[in-house]
Design a protein around this motif. Structure first.
Motif, PDB file in Angstrom:
ATOM      1  N   ASP A 121       0.843  -1.193   0.000  1.00  0.00           N
ATOM      2  CA  ASP A 121       0.000   0.000   0.000  1.00  0.00           C
ATOM      3  C   ASP A 121       0.880   1.245   0.000  1.00  0.00           C
ATOM      4  OD1 ASP A 121      -1.769   2.067   0.486  1.00  0.00           O
ATOM      5  OD2 ASP A 121      -2.921   0.985   2.001  1.00  0.00           O
ATOM      6  N   ALA A 122       0.865   1.979  -1.090  1.00  0.00           N
ATOM      7  CA  ALA A 122       1.737   3.144  -1.243  1.00  0.00           C
ATOM      8  C   ALA A 122       1.376   4.295  -0.309  1.00  0.00           C
ATOM      9  CB  ALA A 122       1.699   3.638  -2.690  1.00  0.00           C
ATOM     10  N   GLU A 123       0.202   4.238   0.340  1.00  0.00           N
ATOM     11  CA  GLU A 123      -0.203   5.323   1.224  1.00  0.00           C
ATOM     12  C   GLU A 123       0.464   5.257   2.601  1.00  0.00           C
ATOM     13  OE1 GLU A 123      -4.399   5.666   1.537  1.00  0.00           O
ATOM     14  OE2 GLU A 123      -4.716   5.889  -0.626  1.00  0.00           O
ATOM     15  N   TRP A 124       1.048   4.109   2.922  1.00  0.00           N
ATOM     16  CA  TRP A 124       1.700   3.965   4.230  1.00  0.00           C
ATOM     17  C   TRP A 124       3.026   4.732   4.261  1.00  0.00           C
ATOM     18  CZ3 TRP A 124       0.412   1.567   8.833  1.00  0.00           C
ATOM     19  CH2 TRP A 124      -0.784   0.826   8.828  1.00  0.00           C
ATOM     20  N   HIS A 125       3.292   5.352   5.400  1.00  0.00           N
ATOM     21  CA  HIS A 125       4.585   5.981   5.669  1.00  0.00           C
ATOM     22  C   HIS A 125       5.073   5.456   7.014  1.00  0.00           C
ATOM     23  CE1 HIS A 125       2.914   8.647   2.608  1.00  0.00           C
ATOM     24  NE2 HIS A 125       4.166   8.974   2.325  1.00  0.00           N
ATOM     25  N   ILE A 126       6.208   4.752   6.983  1.00  0.00           N
ATOM     26  CA  ILE A 126       6.662   3.969   8.140  1.00  0.00           C
ATOM     27  C   ILE A 126       8.117   4.295   8.454  1.00  0.00           C
ATOM     28  CG2 ILE A 126       7.139   1.626   8.970  1.00  0.00           C
ATOM     29  CD1 ILE A 126       4.831   0.689   7.100  1.00  0.00           C
ATOM     30  N   ALA A 127       8.418   4.370   9.740  1.00  0.00           N
ATOM     31  CA  ALA A 127       9.806   4.502  10.184  1.00  0.00           C
ATOM     32  C   ALA A 127      10.076   3.432  11.232  1.00  0.00           C
ATOM     33  CB  ALA A 127      10.066   5.882  10.769  1.00  0.00           C
ATOM     34  N   CYS A 128      11.078   2.609  10.999  1.00  0.00           N
ATOM     35  CA  CYS A 128      11.546   1.625  11.979  1.00  0.00           C
ATOM     36  C   CYS A 128      12.813   2.180  12.616  1.00  0.00           C
ATOM     37  CB  CYS A 128      11.846   0.288  11.305  1.00  0.00           C
ATOM     38  SG  CYS A 128      10.403  -0.521  10.581  1.00  0.00           S
ATOM     39  N   LEU A 129      12.740   2.470  13.898  1.00  0.00           N
ATOM     40  CA  LEU A 129      13.868   3.082  14.608  1.00  0.00           C
ATOM     41  C   LEU A 129      14.537   2.022  15.471  1.00  0.00           C
ATOM     42  CD1 LEU A 129      12.222   6.473  15.633  1.00  0.00           C
ATOM     43  CD2 LEU A 129      13.406   5.849  13.502  1.00  0.00           C
TER      44      LEU A 129
END
Length: 351
Positions: free
Chosen positions: A179-187
């Protein structure tokens, strides 16, 4: 300003991040089971941020709940929409985090860390919330082949806790591709230490602590007789393990920087190390703590601990380049702040 859902917001990293986020103008909804935390910590957050009673109601909503309960999560999102103040993003701290405990009870770690995250993601998808910051860990790297460790290093966890973090990161990668609408950051955190300079909040493990700094602080206060050091035969400068220790307030600012980037849609999927880029051995930490506090830390050397690795130090250059974020607090400051918290709250929030 955006409204955020903070899972596990009453915990060590969660509370410090809440302070930074409130000071930046964000409104927060916190969900926490309080299994490993205390609601008193959030009262202290209100005190530090000087929220009035009215502001507390509007800007810091607290919900006692478990992320594995789908109905609870759905109510959080649906209530927010009904109030006309929908959830714009989620910062996901909730989870179990002890390496030793994960070795003894891996089923619980998979249930909470993986299944709980799956429930959260399903609910976010249902309510069209597509911005997420995930609290990951440097334990993903296992026994790294090179130091400092870049984000491109092989993912090879050596304990169930690390396995659950790797599984969630993989799940998030698949969702991002779907899904291109997701914006995710894994810290990926290294070793969070320190406390808020006020001494009002800090690390307060309910069970026997496994992390170095709570144990050192307890030895300094006299509530624990001796610090046990797991091995002095590691391939390091003095034979004790080397770690990258990051002040929790620097870590909190890292979350804020990542959030601002996601909300601006600057990145679709970020994976970042949050660390200082400097490593200190256990004996170096003991020496720094003694200098910072004037307290003696007696210790004894025992055998190596299962699941440990000799050296773990971050390469934080990507976070600097991507978010213009870097740490500002020293190990000495971290020791002072840890002791200020411990000496002011000898029994933690149970005081």
């Amino acid at each position: 300003m955006a409204r955020l859902l903070i899972t596990g917001g009453a915990g060590f990293i969660g509370t410090h991040s809440c302070i930074v986020l409130i000071e930046q103008g964000y409104d927060l909804v916190i969900i926490d089971s309080f299994v490993n935390s205390s609601p008193i910590s959030l009262q202290r957050v209100k005190e530090i941020t000087k929220l009035t009673k009215k502001e507390s109601i509007e800007r810091l909503q607290v919900i006692h709940g478990d992320i594995r309960n789908q109905k609870t999560l759905e109510k959080v999102f649906s209530d927010a929409i009904r109030e006309g103040r929908r959830i714009d993003a989620v910062i996901h701290f909730a989870g179990l985090k002890s390496v030793n405990e994960s070795l003894q009870n891996p089923i619980s770690y998979w249930q909470v860390n993986v299944n709980g995250t799956s429930c959260l993601l399903s609910t976010m998808h249902e309510y069209n919330c597509r911005n997420l910051i995930f609290s990951s860990s440097a334990t993903l790297y296992g026994q790294p082949k090179s130091i400092p460790i870049p984000e491109t290093a092989t993912i090879q966890p050596i304990n169930p806790y690390g396995n659950t973090k790797a599984a969630v990161e993989k799940m998030l990668s698949d969702i991002s591709k779907m899904d291109a609408e997701w914006h995710i950051a894994c810290l990926r955190y290294f070793n969070p230490i320190g406390a808020h300079p006020s001494g009002l909040i800090g690390e307060d493990p309910k069970e026997t602590p496994n992390n170095l700094f709570p144990i050192i602080s307890q030895v300094a206060s006299g509530s624990r007789k001796v610090l046990r050091i797991y091995g002095n035969d590691w391939p390091t400068i003095d034979g004790t393990c080397i770690r990258d220790y990051i002040h929790v307030m620097d870590l909190a600012r890292g979350h804020s920087a990542a959030l601002n980037s996601l909300l601006k849609k600057e990145h679709k999927h970020l994976t970042l190390n949050l660390g200082t880029g400097e490593g200190y051995s256990v004996l170096e930490v003991v020496n720094s703590f003694e200098k910072a506090t004037g307290k003696s830390i007696p210790y004894e050397i025992i055998g190596r601990r299962k699941g440990d690795t000799a050296i773990s130090v971050a390469d934080p250059s990507k976070a600097l380049k991507t978010l213009k974020w870097k740490t500002s607090k020293s190990l000495f400051e971290s020791c002072k702040d840890s002791w200020n918290w411990q000496s002011s709250n000898p029994n933690g929030f149970r005081s």
